[in-house]
Design a protein around this motif. Structure first.
Motif, short mmCIF file in Angstrom:
data_model
loop_
_atom_site.label_atom_id
_atom_site.label_comp_id
_atom_site.label_asym_id
_atom_site.label_seq_id
_atom_site.Cartn_x
_atom_site.Cartn_y
_atom_site.Cartn_z
N LYS A 190 0.86 -1.37 0.07
CA LYS A 190 -0.10 0.53 0.06
C LYS A 190 1.15 1.29 0.21
O LYS A 190 0.56 2.15 -1.22
CB LYS A 190 -1.07 -0.24 1.17
N ARG A 193 2.60 1.66 -3.27
CA ARG A 193 1.93 2.32 -4.15
C ARG A 193 1.36 4.13 -4.07
O ARG A 193 1.29 4.57 -4.92
CB ARG A 193 0.08 1.38 -4.20
N GLU A 198 3.97 1.77 -9.67
CA GLU A 198 2.58 1.60 -9.92
C GLU A 198 3.11 -0.64 -10.19
O GLU A 198 4.78 -0.72 -10.28
CB GLU A 198 3.19 1.57 -11.97
#
Length: 341
Positions: A190, A193, A198
């Motif tokens: 998480k 990201r 990506e």
């Protein structure tokens, strides 16, 4: 190029037997592939080496509980089977111990007859083709009877099956885990990201060929076994876009690396595809897509050690390994990690 050129001395006690409580707390050796310089960090520090616009490539294969213990019908003798790959329907290519007793026609019973198998052929390297019979769903029976196929150098029992599985595992089919991914937690992904990195997911079902020792002295004579891989449209687009915009393609594990390098054309462009690959990457190989690699520490004289040597140079890799041994790093599947930047 000799196999013995890739030997290093590893004390037995540095082979990790159990996964750490917290996946992301393993150690991380960061190696600069150009200079050979290295740093010692903790795996969750990986975010400090990632940049917005980079792309992480994950192998989302799932390990199946591929080790089965059964009895030979008629004699009751114990037989161990390792499922390698599904050939068609209920016919699997397997590794059988003891193999000499498993001649074509041999019948084997598992779980008191919940699952039965019949040896129908002997194929390359003595592997057996077995046709299975059962009532219900094969995967559910396998989940009930099978054990995780831990490598032979891990002698401890695994308390939680999920610890030999990445947190992003999706598609059943591997006889071994893509172990570089074992260090990631949902929280860490998480964070990756959110910082503008990506994530592209590809699939390569890991076979045992990757881990088989190289038995020939001349590296070029070694034959790799083929493994099935898939790259969908989304993953291809993310990887191509990253390259076009000047970001880095960072593979998590040698299996992700072999997948994208197998799928790329001469210009490093990837199209959605699926098929079988027996790509063998060793020093002298020119990488078409990959820029950096997150990987574990590999067996001496293995094809995986040759792959990382192709990326960072044999001398740099062996010097980093020597340092890792000296600093007490944990090796192999449940061991520590390396980031080759």
């Amino acid at each position: 190029m000799k196999t013995s050129d890739f030997y290093f001395d590893l004390p037995q006690e540095q082979i990790a037997q159990d996964p750490l409580e917290d996946r992301s707390s393993s150690r991380l050796l960061v190696l600069d592939k150009e200079t050979g310089e290295y740093e010692h960090r903790i795996f969750r520090d990986i975010v400090e080496y990632l940049r917005p616009g980079d792309c992480l490539v994950l192998n989302n294969t799932k390990v199946i509980p591929a080790r089965l213990h059964g009895e030979r019908e008629g004699t009751g003798a114990h037989i161990e089977i390792l499922l390698l790959k599904r050939r068609e329907n209920d016919i699997w290519e397997t590794l059988v111990k003891p193999g000499k007793k498993a001649k074509p026609g041999t019948k084997i019973s598992f779980g008191g007859g919940l699952l039965t198998g019949k040896v129908i052929d002997v194929v390359e390297e003595g592997n057996r083709l077995i046709q299975f019979s059962y009532e219900g769903i094969f995967e559910e029976i396998l989940d009930q009877l099978g054990q995780m196929p831990l490598p032979p150098y891990i002698t401890h029992q695994l308390k939680d099956k999920n610890r030999y599985q990445t947190v992003y595992a999706k598609y059943d089919g591997s006889a071994a885990a893509p172990t570089a991914g074992l260090h990631f937690t949902p929280e860490l992904l998480k964070q990756v990201r959110e910082m503008g990195v990506e994530i592209a997911e590809v699939t390569l079902h890991v076979g045992l060929g990757t881990f088989r020792p190289v038995k020939v002295e001349n590296v070029l004579e070694h034959h790799m076994h083929s493994e099935f891989y898939m790259i969908d449209e989304d993953a291809a687009e993310i990887i191509n876009r990253t390259k076009e915009k000047g970001g880095r393609v960072i593979c998590v594990g040698t299996t992700s690396c072999r997948t994208i390098e197998s799928a790329a054309d001469e210009n490093g462009h990837i199209k959605p595809t699926s098929g079988w690959t027996d790509i063998f990457i060793y020093p002298g190989y020119q990488f078409k897509v990959l820029d950096c690699l997150i990987t574990n520490f590999h067996l001496p004289e293995s094809t995986l050690l040759m792959l990382v040597s192709a990326l960072a140079g044999r001398e740099h890799i062996l010097a980093a390994y020597e340092e890792a041994v000296k600093q007490g790093y944990r090796f192999f599947s449940f061991g520590d990690a390396m980031f080759i930047k």
